[in-house]
Design an enzyme around this catalytic site. Structure first.
Site, short mmCIF file in Angstrom:
data_model
loop_
_atom_site.label_atom_id
_atom_site.label_comp_id
_atom_site.label_asym_id
_atom_site.label_seq_id
_atom_site.Cartn_x
_atom_site.Cartn_y
_atom_site.Cartn_z
N ASP A 53 0.74 -1.90 -0.24
CA ASP A 53 0.39 -0.22 -0.14
C ASP A 53 1.18 1.32 -0.08
O ASP A 53 1.62 1.48 -1.01
CB ASP A 53 -1.07 -0.44 1.21
N VAL A 95 -9.86 -3.29 0.60
CA VAL A 95 -10.02 -4.54 0.76
C VAL A 95 -10.09 -5.72 2.01
O VAL A 95 -9.37 -5.93 2.53
CB VAL A 95 -9.79 -5.31 -0.56
P1 5GP Z 1 1.97 -0.54 3.77
O1 5GP Z 1 3.12 -0.14 4.65
O2 5GP Z 1 2.66 -0.75 2.39
O3 5GP Z 1 1.55 1.19 3.88
O4 5GP Z 1 1.04 -1.64 4.03
C1 5GP Z 1 1.37 -2.96 4.04
C2 5GP Z 1 0.11 -3.76 5.01
O5 5GP Z 1 -1.25 -2.82 5.36
C3 5GP Z 1 -0.50 -4.42 4.39
O6 5GP Z 1 0.63 -5.86 4.44
C4 5GP Z 1 -2.42 -5.22 4.98
O7 5GP Z 1 -1.74 -5.69 6.11
C5 5GP Z 1 -2.29 -4.01 5.39
N1 5GP Z 1 -3.01 -2.88 4.33
C6 5GP Z 1 -2.81 -2.26 3.37
N2 5GP Z 1 -4.31 -1.82 2.99
C7 5GP Z 1 -4.58 -2.40 3.09
C8 5GP Z 1 -6.02 -3.25 2.00
O8 5GP Z 1 -6.78 -2.33 1.14
N3 5GP Z 1 -6.50 -3.86 3.39
C9 5GP Z 1 -6.74 -4.70 4.00
N4 5GP Z 1 -7.26 -5.68 5.12
N5 5GP Z 1 -5.28 -4.63 4.54
C10 5GP Z 1 -4.20 -3.72 3.82
#
Ligand code: 5GP
Length: 178
Positions: free
Chosen positions: A102, A152
């Site tokens: 994300d 999601v």
């Molecule tokens: P980042 O560090 O890239 O922002 O986030 C990674 C983590 O955020 C993912 O492993 C996941 O656990 C959570 N995450 C990010 N977007 C989503 C989403 O749309 N749905 C869910 N359930 N978790 C998300």
């Protein structure tokens, strides 16, 4: 549970097909490398279980728990390592298995960490990619699906620890988390 889903974004059949394709590609690329596949808990658990069964070459697996999310639908930006690996990664070929990239904060943190632990190579396989929200310049080497900027759940992904057992990836109704 299903009443909380606004729309099914990726159904079971599409997931199965794409996971097989990723497994085939990884099998080709990692032949003879004896990698450690590291699943990032808890979100990647379902993906990891399906993916490794599509990789018929010797691999080891391990898990760690990192989180940048509390019980909310947006990232706090701070990555915490809640449970570390049980294996030595020094000199090894590592494939991180993620549910979704994300902001990229989690991945950025983990890539730096494994490099500093002496891994020979660190690559990333993420089931989902939400490029619109990226804060760090990280790119997964293997991506299942690029998705729009929606929250999601399902196939391992949760909201407040729920919905991980849905067999598809669905967009959660906004009223559930707003
Ligand atoms: P980042 O560090 O890239 O922002 O986030 C990674 C983590 O955020 C993912 O492993 C996941 O656990 C959570 N995450 C990010 N977007 C989503 C989403 O749309 N749905 C869910 N359930 N978790 C998300």
């Amino acid at each position: 549970m299903i009443a909380d889903i606004q729309e099914i974004l990726i159904d079971e059949k599409a997931l199965e097909k794409r996971v097989s394709e990723l497994g085939e590609k990884i099998t080709k690329d990692y032949r003879g490398k004896y990698p450690i596949l590291i699943g990032i808990l808890k979100g990647s658990s379902v993906f990891m279980a399906d993916l490794i069964r599509k990789i018929p070459i010797p691999v080891e697996i391990d898990f760690l728990k990192a989180s940048s999310y509390g019980a909310e639908a947006r990232s706090s930006g701070v990555v915490e390592l809640e449970t570390d690996l049980s294996m030595d990664v020094n000199g090894r070929s590592i494939l991180l298995v993620e549910d979704i990239v994300d902001t990229g904060n989690t991945l950025n943190y983990l890539l730096n960490r494994f490099e500093s632990l002496g891994a020979e190579e660190v690559k990333v396989c993420s089931l989902l990619d939400k490029p619109e929200r990226r804060e760090q310049r990280v790119i997964a080497d293997y991506i299942g699906f690029e998705i729009p900027n929606e929250f999601v759940v399902g196939y391992g992904l949760d909201y407040d620890q729920k919905y991980r057992n849905l067999p598809f990836i669905g967009i959660l109704k906004r009223e559930i988390y707003e």
